[in-house]
Design a protein around this motif. Sequence first.
Motif: not given
Length: 393
Positions: A9-10, A34-38, A40-41
């Motif tokens: 995520g980082q 989906t982007i936020r979930k990715a 935020q790991d």
Amino acid sequence: MKWNEHTTGQRIKLLRGAVTQEELAEKAGLSIATIRKAEQDRGHISLPTLLRLAHALGADISVIVGQQAPRRAMLADDRTTLRELSRTVHDTAAGIGTDREPVDFADDLVAGWDAYRAGRIGVAGQFAASCVRDAATVLADAAEDRRMVACGVLADAYRLAAYVANQLGARDLAYAAIGHAANRARQGGDPVREACVASGRSWVYLRDARLDDAERTADISYTSIEPAYSDRDPVLLATYGWHVTFAAVVAARRGNTVAAEDLLSQGFAAAARLGRDVMVNGTAFGPAAVTAQALGIAVSTGKAGKALNLAKEVHDWSSLHQAAQNRLQLDIALAQCDTRQYDTCLDTLLTVCKEHPEWVRHQTLPGVIAQRAGYATTARSRKVAKIIGATLA
């Protein structure tokens, strides 16, 4: 902090830079959630999602998962090989260093391709550098009636150099070498060789996340040599079949599953006309080869069950060169991961990693698989991480 010490995520956030999550989502064709979930790991990222992110971020998947740094860290030997290969490609293209006594290098070119297909990328690079230099010397010395043949051989040497550079992440050199290969293939007047070069350029585009260009060039590679229905030449059929099947891979990467299925059916039709896997320029095409590509397409489009069923259809993969067999095992491992067979997945991956560590170092999927098999036995995960040089966070 080293690149592989960041979480996935980082790394996505760092690669995104000043681009907003909304802009990245739109470019990748994904939801903002989906982007936020990715970033935020939260949970594992599927391969289709990784492919879309790689395209939108203009980065290899291997960079996103931490297996490679953005400027691609490499071993000292690889760096030395790449430096020599770069110098040779650029010098010969400028006509520098070709005023020597020509030598017979045919066996070295065959050995270079054999090393490449066996997954020994560093060795292939050493052969590529010497063969480009020798082929350029032969062309400079060739009589008029031998120039077309010499151009064709030099095109093959440049193409090998492009493939090695692409595997080592030296995209600028890969573009330069494949461009020189295209020029020499055109001067050689061999449509089949030109098709091979076009397919090679498509692969460079694919690794560079330029999917539109990859698809356009892949289409050129097979349409330019499409055989007539009555044509039974095995070399032409195998070459066409390989290129139309690769075009199916590119279409699948773009998410165009309808086109991928249509192209794949043409590949299966060519394989059926051959009836067996035929070796052309060191690469096999036939029923086993097209099934292996179909399996990879099934995995990349989220059809893991179909991929595992395809794996059962062929009992003998020995006609495929070693690198193709390795890639097949990675696709099977990913399908096993997607069906939650985590320990089995890492067993499959470990086999490839242990037997062909040099090849694995230059691949994207091992890092993807290892990160997603987070529920597997810890000891297995650590062994994989040590071999591929990636963190599994």
